[in-house]
Write a protein that holds these residues in place. Structure first.
Motif, PDB file in Angstrom:
ATOM      1  N   ILE A  83      47.447  10.961  73.870  1.00 55.29           N
ATOM      2  CA  ILE A  83      48.168  11.816  74.799  1.00 55.29           C
ATOM      3  C   ILE A  83      49.672  11.642  74.618  1.00 55.29           C
ATOM      4  CG2 ILE A  83      48.627  12.224  77.247  1.00 55.29           C
ATOM      5  CD1 ILE A  83      45.645  11.553  77.707  1.00 55.29           C
ATOM      6  N   MET A  84      50.107  10.427  74.307  1.00 54.55           N
ATOM      7  CA  MET A  84      51.535  10.183  74.099  1.00 54.55           C
ATOM      8  C   MET A  84      52.036  10.904  72.842  1.00 54.55           C
ATOM      9  SD  MET A  84      52.363   8.588  76.703  1.00 54.55           S
ATOM     10  CE  MET A  84      54.043   8.179  76.324  1.00 54.55           C
ATOM     11  N   ALA A  85      51.131  11.185  71.878  1.00 49.62           N
ATOM     12  CA  ALA A  85      51.537  11.846  70.643  1.00 49.62           C
ATOM     13  C   ALA A  85      51.573  13.365  70.775  1.00 49.62           C
ATOM     14  CB  ALA A  85      50.582  11.458  69.515  1.00 49.62           C
ATOM     15  N   VAL A  86      51.140  13.912  71.897  1.00 46.22           N
ATOM     16  CA  VAL A  86      51.122  15.354  72.104  1.00 46.22           C
ATOM     17  C   VAL A  86      52.554  15.869  72.238  1.00 46.22           C
ATOM     18  CG1 VAL A  86      50.398  17.180  73.679  1.00 46.22           C
ATOM     19  CG2 VAL A  86      48.859  15.303  73.180  1.00 46.22           C
ATOM     20  N   ASN A  87      52.843  16.981  71.587  1.00 47.12           N
ATOM     21  CA  ASN A  87      54.170  17.586  71.673  1.00 47.12           C
ATOM     22  C   ASN A  87      54.172  18.620  72.791  1.00 47.12           C
ATOM     23  OD1 ASN A  87      56.697  18.589  71.281  1.00 47.12           O
ATOM     24  ND2 ASN A  87      56.224  19.629  69.366  1.00 47.12           N
ATOM     25  N   PHE A  88      54.828  18.289  73.903  1.00 43.95           N
ATOM     26  CA  PHE A  88      54.853  19.185  75.053  1.00 43.95           C
ATOM     27  C   PHE A  88      55.864  20.314  74.895  1.00 43.95           C
ATOM     28  CE2 PHE A  88      52.994  15.378  76.923  1.00 43.95           C
ATOM     29  CZ  PHE A  88      51.910  15.938  77.550  1.00 43.95           C
ATOM     30  N   PHE A  89      56.695  20.272  73.889  1.00 44.29           N
ATOM     31  CA  PHE A  89      57.769  21.253  73.767  1.00 44.29           C
ATOM     32  C   PHE A  89      57.605  22.147  72.542  1.00 44.29           C
ATOM     33  CE2 PHE A  89      59.471  17.752  76.285  1.00 44.29           C
ATOM     34  CZ  PHE A  89      59.757  18.452  77.441  1.00 44.29           C
ATOM     35  N   SER A  90      56.380  22.552  72.253  1.00 49.11           N
ATOM     36  CA  SER A  90      56.157  23.540  71.198  1.00 49.11           C
ATOM     37  C   SER A  90      56.404  24.926  71.790  1.00 49.11           C
ATOM     38  CB  SER A  90      54.726  23.433  70.669  1.00 49.11           C
ATOM     39  OG  SER A  90      53.809  23.851  71.657  1.00 49.11           O
ATOM     40  N   LEU A  91      56.545  25.915  70.941  1.00 46.10           N
ATOM     41  CA  LEU A  91      56.804  27.278  71.400  1.00 46.10           C
ATOM     42  C   LEU A  91      55.679  27.776  72.312  1.00 46.10           C
ATOM     43  CD1 LEU A  91      58.557  29.803  71.353  1.00 46.10           C
ATOM     44  CD2 LEU A  91      57.348  30.510  69.284  1.00 46.10           C
ATOM     45  N   LYS A  92      54.432  27.502  71.930  1.00 44.87           N
ATOM     46  CA  LYS A  92      53.296  27.978  72.735  1.00 44.87           C
ATOM     47  C   LYS A  92      53.273  27.328  74.109  1.00 44.87           C
ATOM     48  CE  LYS A  92      50.313  29.439  69.051  1.00 44.87           C
ATOM     49  NZ  LYS A  92      50.240  28.965  67.728  1.00 44.87           N
ATOM     50  N   SER A  93      53.588  26.044  74.196  1.00 37.92           N
ATOM     51  CA  SER A  93      53.554  25.389  75.509  1.00 37.92           C
ATOM     52  C   SER A  93      54.720  25.845  76.395  1.00 37.92           C
ATOM     53  CB  SER A  93      53.555  23.870  75.354  1.00 37.92           C
ATOM     54  OG  SER A  93      54.736  23.415  74.737  1.00 37.92           O
ATOM     55  N   ILE A  94      55.864  26.135  75.802  1.00 33.89           N
ATOM     56  CA  ILE A  94      57.001  26.630  76.589  1.00 33.89           C
ATOM     57  C   ILE A  94      56.711  28.038  77.113  1.00 33.89           C
ATOM     58  CG2 ILE A  94      59.425  27.341  76.435  1.00 33.89           C
ATOM     59  CD1 ILE A  94      59.815  24.905  74.558  1.00 33.89           C
ATOM     60  N   ILE A 148      48.272  21.518  79.616  1.00 26.36           N
ATOM     61  CA  ILE A 148      46.952  21.934  79.134  1.00 26.36           C
ATOM     62  C   ILE A 148      47.062  22.550  77.739  1.00 26.36           C
ATOM     63  CG2 ILE A 148      45.083  23.612  79.504  1.00 26.36           C
ATOM     64  CD1 ILE A 148      45.443  23.074  82.535  1.00 26.36           C
ATOM     65  N   VAL A 149      48.009  23.449  77.538  1.00 22.46           N
ATOM     66  CA  VAL A 149      48.179  24.091  76.230  1.00 22.46           C
ATOM     67  C   VAL A 149      48.533  23.055  75.165  1.00 22.46           C
ATOM     68  CG1 VAL A 149      49.651  25.684  74.926  1.00 22.46           C
ATOM     69  CG2 VAL A 149      48.706  26.381  77.116  1.00 22.46           C
ATOM     70  N   SER A 150      49.446  22.150  75.482  1.00 21.92           N
ATOM     71  CA  SER A 150      49.837  21.112  74.517  1.00 21.92           C
ATOM     72  C   SER A 150      48.660  20.232  74.145  1.00 21.92           C
ATOM     73  CB  SER A 150      50.958  20.251  75.099  1.00 21.92           C
ATOM     74  OG  SER A 150      52.097  21.027  75.344  1.00 21.92           O
ATOM     75  N   PHE A 151      47.872  19.854  75.142  1.00 21.78           N
ATOM     76  CA  PHE A 151      46.719  19.009  74.885  1.00 21.78           C
ATOM     77  C   PHE A 151      45.669  19.738  74.048  1.00 21.78           C
ATOM     78  CE2 PHE A 151      42.793  16.768  76.155  1.00 21.78           C
ATOM     79  CZ  PHE A 151      43.142  15.500  75.730  1.00 21.78           C
ATOM     80  N   LEU A 152      45.423  21.017  74.327  1.00 23.17           N
ATOM     81  CA  LEU A 152      44.458  21.789  73.539  1.00 23.17           C
ATOM     82  C   LEU A 152      44.922  21.965  72.098  1.00 23.17           C
ATOM     83  CD1 LEU A 152      43.332  24.509  76.111  1.00 23.17           C
ATOM     84  CD2 LEU A 152      42.009  22.568  75.248  1.00 23.17           C
ATOM     85  N   ILE A 153      46.204  22.196  71.897  1.00 23.23           N
ATOM     86  CA  ILE A 153      46.735  22.309  70.533  1.00 23.23           C
ATOM     87  C   ILE A 153      46.537  20.989  69.798  1.00 23.23           C
ATOM     88  CG2 ILE A 153      48.864  22.523  69.183  1.00 23.23           C
ATOM     89  CD1 ILE A 153      49.779  24.624  71.248  1.00 23.23           C
ATOM     90  N   ALA A 154      46.806  19.872  70.479  1.00 19.93           N
ATOM     91  CA  ALA A 154      46.628  18.566  69.858  1.00 19.93           C
ATOM     92  C   ALA A 154      45.174  18.330  69.468  1.00 19.93           C
ATOM     93  CB  ALA A 154      47.115  17.469  70.802  1.00 19.93           C
ATOM     94  N   LEU A 155      44.237  18.701  70.337  1.00 16.76           N
ATOM     95  CA  LEU A 155      42.820  18.544  70.006  1.00 16.76           C
ATOM     96  C   LEU A 155      42.428  19.414  68.816  1.00 16.76           C
ATOM     97  CD1 LEU A 155      41.052  18.340  73.488  1.00 16.76           C
ATOM     98  CD2 LEU A 155      41.359  16.527  71.811  1.00 16.76           C
ATOM     99  N   MET A 156      42.939  20.639  68.760  1.00 15.46           N
ATOM    100  CA  MET A 156      42.619  21.513  67.630  1.00 15.46           C
ATOM    101  C   MET A 156      43.204  20.975  66.337  1.00 15.46           C
ATOM    102  SD  MET A 156      42.622  25.389  69.088  1.00 15.46           S
ATOM    103  CE  MET A 156      44.157  25.312  69.973  1.00 15.46           C
ATOM    104  N   LEU A 157      44.398  20.414  66.393  1.00 17.73           N
ATOM    105  CA  LEU A 157      45.011  19.853  65.190  1.00 17.73           C
ATOM    106  C   LEU A 157      44.224  18.658  64.669  1.00 17.73           C
ATOM    107  CD1 LEU A 157      48.810  20.109  66.032  1.00 17.73           C
ATOM    108  CD2 LEU A 157      47.535  21.400  64.323  1.00 17.73           C
TER     109      LEU A 157
END
Length: 191
Positions: free
Chosen positions: A60-71, A106-115
């Motif tokens: 969870i700490m490695a998730v990027n919360f500031f991607s374009l999709k999450s913003i 939620i979006v950041s976490f889902l992107i991280a899981l998909m990656l």
């Protein structure tokens, strides 16, 4: 005009703008354009997915919360949360911010899981040296081409071209001695 009135006027703007950008992103992703925008932004793709419960605190700490999709998700849900709860004044503003932050997470976490599902599929030929393999197609003598072996590597089975000094029949177990630059391996019968 007080600050609450300014927020009330901005909610619909952010809701419509965010929804429009979200729809464009969604359509571009569906047709295959712009899907790699978040590819490895702050996330280690080399980790393997070991189930959803593997999302521990370090992941969870490695998730990027500031991607374009999450913003975009933040502004979309901030706007719609504000539109729905603007009648509550400062409470509505707090709810709008909370809605945006929750959706951003939620979006950041889902992107991280998909990656984490990504896998390159590339093999380093030097990783094969010393491994045992099973002859799939008979390997001719004299290092003639045409032989193939199957090897289990990283949880999957790979087929590799093989050559040998002596003929080795289908089904025999061999050891890979050397990996050549053209993707062929030199093998010897396992003793």
């Amino acid at each position: 005009m007080d600050i609450i009135s300014i927020f009330k006027n901005s909610y619909l703007f952010f809701a419509v703008l965010g929804s429009t950008i979200f729809a464009i992103q969604f359509l571009l992703t569906i047709i295959g354009i712009g899907g790699g925008e978040d590819s490895a932004d702050g996330f280690d793709i080399s980790d393997s997915l070991e189930g959803l419960e593997a999302a521990n605190a370090s992941d969870i700490m490695a998730v990027n919360f500031f991607s374009l999709k999450s913003i975009v998700a933040f502004f979309t849900f901030y706007g719609w949360g504000g539109v729905c709860f603007s009648h509550l004044g400062w409470g509505g503003f707090a709810i709008a911010i909370f809605c945006g932050l929750i959706m951003m997470a939620i979006v950041s976490f889902l992107i991280a899981l998909m990656l984490r599902l990504q896998q390159s599929g590339n093999i380093n030929p030097n990783d094969l040296v010393g491994k045992s393999a099973k002859v799939y197609l008979t390997i001719p003598a004299g290092r003639e081409p045409g032989g193939k072996v199957t090897i289990k590597l990283s949880g999957c089975t790979r087929e590799v071209s093989a050559i040998s000094d002596a003929e080795i029949k289908t089904g025999a177990i061999v050891v890979i001695e050397q990996a050549l630059t053209n993707g062929t391996c030199i093998v010897k019968p396992m003793n």
